[in-house]
Design a protein around this motif. Sequence first.
Motif, PDB file in Angstrom:
ATOM      1  N   HIS A 188       0.835  -1.209   0.000  1.00 24.65           N
ATOM      2  CA  HIS A 188       0.000   0.000   0.000  1.00 24.65           C
ATOM      3  C   HIS A 188       0.867   1.256   0.000  1.00 24.65           C
ATOM      4  CE1 HIS A 188      -3.852  -2.043   0.627  1.00 24.65           C
ATOM      5  NE2 HIS A 188      -3.175  -2.894   1.393  1.00 24.65           N
ATOM      6  N   ARG A 189       0.433   2.242  -0.775  1.00 22.43           N
ATOM      7  CA  ARG A 189       1.145   3.520  -0.842  1.00 22.43           C
ATOM      8  C   ARG A 189       0.182   4.709  -0.741  1.00 22.43           C
ATOM      9  NH1 ARG A 189       4.265   0.295   0.129  1.00 22.43           N
ATOM     10  NH2 ARG A 189       6.367  -0.072  -0.730  1.00 22.43           N
ATOM     11  N   ARG A 190      -1.108   4.452  -0.801  1.00 21.77           N
ATOM     12  CA  ARG A 190      -2.091   5.525  -0.635  1.00 21.77           C
ATOM     13  C   ARG A 190      -2.826   5.308   0.690  1.00 21.77           C
ATOM     14  NH1 ARG A 190      -4.158   4.538  -5.937  1.00 21.77           N
ATOM     15  NH2 ARG A 190      -6.281   4.451  -5.075  1.00 21.77           N
ATOM     16  N   PHE A 191      -2.604   6.214   1.624  1.00 21.03           N
ATOM     17  CA  PHE A 191      -3.097   6.042   2.994  1.00 21.03           C
ATOM     18  C   PHE A 191      -3.996   7.197   3.419  1.00 21.03           C
ATOM     19  CE2 PHE A 191       0.835   3.688   2.720  1.00 21.03           C
ATOM     20  CZ  PHE A 191       0.599   2.539   3.469  1.00 21.03           C
ATOM     21  N   ALA A 192      -4.806   6.924   4.430  1.00 12.39           N
ATOM     22  CA  ALA A 192      -5.530   7.964   5.163  1.00 12.39           C
ATOM     23  C   ALA A 192      -5.511   7.574   6.636  1.00 12.39           C
ATOM     24  CB  ALA A 192      -6.963   8.102   4.665  1.00 12.39           C
ATOM     25  N   VAL A 193      -5.606   8.593   7.481  1.00 15.25           N
ATOM     26  CA  VAL A 193      -5.580   8.360   8.931  1.00 15.25           C
ATOM     27  C   VAL A 193      -6.877   8.870   9.539  1.00 15.25           C
ATOM     28  CG1 VAL A 193      -4.443   8.906  11.118  1.00 15.25           C
ATOM     29  CG2 VAL A 193      -3.060   8.527   9.053  1.00 15.25           C
ATOM     30  N   LEU A 194      -7.567   7.993  10.263  1.00  8.05           N
ATOM     31  CA  LEU A 194      -8.678   8.403  11.124  1.00  8.05           C
ATOM     32  C   LEU A 194      -8.092   8.608  12.513  1.00  8.05           C
ATOM     33  CD1 LEU A 194     -11.484   5.936   9.975  1.00  8.05           C
ATOM     34  CD2 LEU A 194     -11.436   8.411   9.614  1.00  8.05           C
ATOM     35  N   THR A 237       4.393  11.621   3.099  1.00 13.37           N
ATOM     36  CA  THR A 237       3.414  11.729   4.177  1.00 13.37           C
ATOM     37  C   THR A 237       2.683  13.077   4.179  1.00 13.37           C
ATOM     38  OG1 THR A 237       5.127  12.478   5.724  1.00 13.37           O
ATOM     39  CG2 THR A 237       4.675  10.108   5.629  1.00 13.37           C
ATOM     40  N   THR A 238       3.208  14.061   3.481  1.00 12.96           N
ATOM     41  CA  THR A 238       2.518  15.358   3.416  1.00 12.96           C
ATOM     42  C   THR A 238       1.208  15.257   2.639  1.00 12.96           C
ATOM     43  OG1 THR A 238       3.654  16.083   1.406  1.00 12.96           O
ATOM     44  CG2 THR A 238       4.727  16.560   3.527  1.00 12.96           C
ATOM     45  N   LYS A 239       1.069  14.202   1.856  1.00  9.81           N
ATOM     46  CA  LYS A 239      -0.145  14.019   1.060  1.00  9.81           C
ATOM     47  C   LYS A 239      -1.170  13.103   1.731  1.00  9.81           C
ATOM     48  CE  LYS A 239       2.179  14.814  -3.374  1.00  9.81           C
ATOM     49  NZ  LYS A 239       2.472  14.246  -4.716  1.00  9.81           N
ATOM     50  N   ILE A 240      -0.857  12.607   2.913  1.00  8.00           N
ATOM     51  CA  ILE A 240      -1.775  11.697   3.609  1.00  8.00           C
ATOM     52  C   ILE A 240      -2.818  12.509   4.368  1.00  8.00           C
ATOM     53  CG2 ILE A 240      -1.996   9.946   5.427  1.00  8.00           C
ATOM     54  CD1 ILE A 240       0.806   9.001   4.763  1.00  8.00           C
ATOM     55  N   PRO A 241      -4.111  12.341   4.047  1.00  7.93           N
ATOM     56  CA  PRO A 241      -5.140  13.065   4.800  1.00  7.93           C
ATOM     57  C   PRO A 241      -5.288  12.489   6.213  1.00  7.93           C
ATOM     58  CG  PRO A 241      -6.154  11.570   3.225  1.00  7.93           C
ATOM     59  CD  PRO A 241      -4.684  11.519   2.954  1.00  7.93           C
ATOM     60  N   VAL A 242      -5.310  13.393   7.185  1.00  5.27           N
ATOM     61  CA  VAL A 242      -5.481  13.014   8.596  1.00  5.27           C
ATOM     62  C   VAL A 242      -6.756  13.689   9.082  1.00  5.27           C
ATOM     63  CG1 VAL A 242      -4.504  13.108  10.921  1.00  5.27           C
ATOM     64  CG2 VAL A 242      -2.987  12.846   8.918  1.00  5.27           C
ATOM     65  N   TYR A 243      -7.768  12.890   9.421  1.00  2.92           N
ATOM     66  CA  TYR A 243      -9.053  13.450   9.840  1.00  2.92           C
ATOM     67  C   TYR A 243      -9.231  13.233  11.336  1.00  2.92           C
ATOM     68  CZ  TYR A 243     -13.850  15.090   9.384  1.00  2.92           C
ATOM     69  OH  TYR A 243     -15.008  15.832   9.478  1.00  2.92           O
ATOM     70  N   GLU A 244      -9.349  14.338  12.058  1.00  2.00           N
ATOM     71  CA  GLU A 244      -9.501  14.315  13.515  1.00  2.00           C
ATOM     72  C   GLU A 244     -10.962  14.052  13.874  1.00  2.00           C
ATOM     73  OE1 GLU A 244      -8.233  17.251  17.247  1.00  2.00           O
ATOM     74  OE2 GLU A 244      -8.307  18.021  15.187  1.00  2.00           O
ATOM     75  N   THR A 245     -11.206  13.011  14.649  1.00  2.50           N
ATOM     76  CA  THR A 245     -12.569  12.626  15.027  1.00  2.50           C
ATOM     77  C   THR A 245     -12.754  12.735  16.538  1.00  2.50           C
ATOM     78  OG1 THR A 245     -12.275  10.280  15.546  1.00  2.50           O
ATOM     79  CG2 THR A 245     -12.382  10.883  13.211  1.00  2.50           C
ATOM     80  N   GLU A 246     -13.980  12.483  16.959  1.00  3.54           N
ATOM     81  CA  GLU A 246     -14.286  12.379  18.390  1.00  3.54           C
ATOM     82  C   GLU A 246     -14.407  10.914  18.815  1.00  3.54           C
ATOM     83  OE1 GLU A 246     -17.811  14.816  18.712  1.00  3.54           O
ATOM     84  OE2 GLU A 246     -16.593  16.557  19.293  1.00  3.54           O
ATOM     85  N   ASN A 247     -13.892  10.031  17.978  1.00  6.35           N
ATOM     86  CA  ASN A 247     -13.887   8.597  18.264  1.00  6.35           C
ATOM     87  C   ASN A 247     -15.295   8.059  18.493  1.00  6.35           C
ATOM     88  OD1 ASN A 247     -12.614   6.088  18.590  1.00  6.35           O
ATOM     89  ND2 ASN A 247     -12.491   6.322  20.807  1.00  6.35           N
ATOM     90  N   GLU A 248     -16.212   8.531  17.683  1.00  7.24           N
ATOM     91  CA  GLU A 248     -17.584   8.021  17.723  1.00  7.24           C
ATOM     92  C   GLU A 248     -18.123   8.031  16.296  1.00  7.24           C
ATOM     93  OE1 GLU A 248     -19.952  10.925  17.074  1.00  7.24           O
ATOM     94  OE2 GLU A 248     -17.905  11.386  16.517  1.00  7.24           O
ATOM     95  N   GLU A 249     -19.351   7.578  16.136  1.00  6.58           N
ATOM     96  CA  GLU A 249     -19.865   7.280  14.797  1.00  6.58           C
ATOM     97  C   GLU A 249     -20.009   8.515  13.915  1.00  6.58           C
ATOM     98  OE1 GLU A 249     -23.234   4.487  12.679  1.00  6.58           O
ATOM     99  OE2 GLU A 249     -22.800   4.336  14.826  1.00  6.58           O
ATOM    100  N   LYS A 250     -20.599   9.581  14.438  1.00  8.23           N
ATOM    101  CA  LYS A 250     -20.903  10.738  13.594  1.00  8.23           C
ATOM    102  C   LYS A 250     -19.652  11.349  12.969  1.00  8.23           C
ATOM    103  CE  LYS A 250     -23.162  15.267  13.638  1.00  8.23           C
ATOM    104  NZ  LYS A 250     -23.888  16.269  14.476  1.00  8.23           N
ATOM    105  N   ARG A 262     -12.070  12.679  -1.998  1.00  7.65           N
ATOM    106  CA  ARG A 262     -10.863  13.235  -2.614  1.00  7.65           C
ATOM    107  C   ARG A 262     -10.568  12.542  -3.946  1.00  7.65           C
ATOM    108  NH1 ARG A 262      -7.357  15.734   1.408  1.00  7.65           N
ATOM    109  NH2 ARG A 262      -5.521  14.896   0.340  1.00  7.65           N
ATOM    110  N   ASP A 263      -9.711  13.182  -4.760  1.00 11.53           N
ATOM    111  CA  ASP A 263      -9.423  12.658  -6.103  1.00 11.53           C
ATOM    112  C   ASP A 263      -8.809  11.268  -6.064  1.00 11.53           C
ATOM    113  OD1 ASP A 263     -10.430  14.921  -7.264  1.00 11.53           O
ATOM    114  OD2 ASP A 263      -8.489  15.941  -7.405  1.00 11.53           O
ATOM    115  N   GLU A 264      -7.896  11.030  -5.122  1.00  6.96           N
ATOM    116  CA  GLU A 264      -7.237   9.721  -5.015  1.00  6.96           C
ATOM    117  C   GLU A 264      -7.578   9.108  -3.658  1.00  6.96           C
ATOM    118  OE1 GLU A 264      -3.352   9.100  -7.658  1.00  6.96           O
ATOM    119  OE2 GLU A 264      -3.000  10.295  -5.862  1.00  6.96           O
TER     120      GLU A 264
END
Length: 359
Positions: A188-194, A237-250, A262-264
Amino acid sequence: MASLLEGQARPIRLADIARAAGVSHGTASNVFSRPEIVRAEVRERVKAVAEQMGYAGPDPKGRLLRAGKVNAIGVATTEPLSYFFDDPFARVMMAGISEACDATGAGIALVSAANQEKLAWNIQSALVDGFILFCIEGGSRLVDLTRERRLPFVALELGFQDETVSAIGVDNVAGARLAARHLAELGHRRFAVLSLAFADNRTGFATPEIVRGALYTGTRDRLAGYFEELARFGVDTTKIPVYETENEEKSTRAGLEAIFDRDEPPTAILAMSDRMALIAIDWLKARGLKVPQDVSIVGFDGVPDGALCTPALTTIAQPITEIGRRAARMILDHDGAVRRETMGVELIVRASTGPAGKS
């Protein structure tokens, strides 16, 4: 008999029972605390008077407070009370705390409130010998409020740089590196972080400035571990989206919507909790994406729910039950010392991860 204190506004006290029954205060006290030394006929008379006057017995709080201990631990969070029952991590942690308390006969008081004013009152009024703090959101507030009680407390993470705070946690950097390495070795080379929270009351894509200013260094450490390992595999790693959550469903679902718009879109998701990872699996399946054929997912916690979902969740397992047991022992055996313990983690590979596809 019921009319003896008619019109009396104050609560009925043991002295009132003794007077009405025609016995000394000491004898009345022994009826409730040491009944075996009181003659049967006296016991029966005192208890009959107490029942008629609506007296249930001495308030145990007074006895416990005079003894200097109440034999109970407060478990505190800024989350709603339902957190202790809904969150899989919290449920396992509470099992460990309960085991330690059961072994000594100690009780547990759940202390929570999303409202800051109510939280302050709940912390100040809790009848406990010390606190275990679930330092998720509002962790610094929990620490400040608990310090004011001048009771022993332990934070269930090492994300506070204040070395005067007792804490138990895991090596977040090492665990995150294990997760990232596993996915990178699968191609894998395309990542996202929850992501878990970097600070309180905020969700959305995390900028480098947000990460650098993180209140919760545990979250920052996990992201650092992901990025350090992925950089070794040539990932930008500058291209990896990092989405900050409240650790719940919504907020987790909102993060997934934003990430996959996103495009990729990513072929692999690094989730900082098993709860987010399990939500992501359901979200992806509902949109016709296969796990792991289209998207691989690695969680972080090792909760039992991860082994039961379909597909079973690959995760970084931390010794949650043991952390709970040790935290409880820190309070029950408190000797005034500050203790900070770092526990190990392990990668558990299951069916939610697989080789990167050709897309």
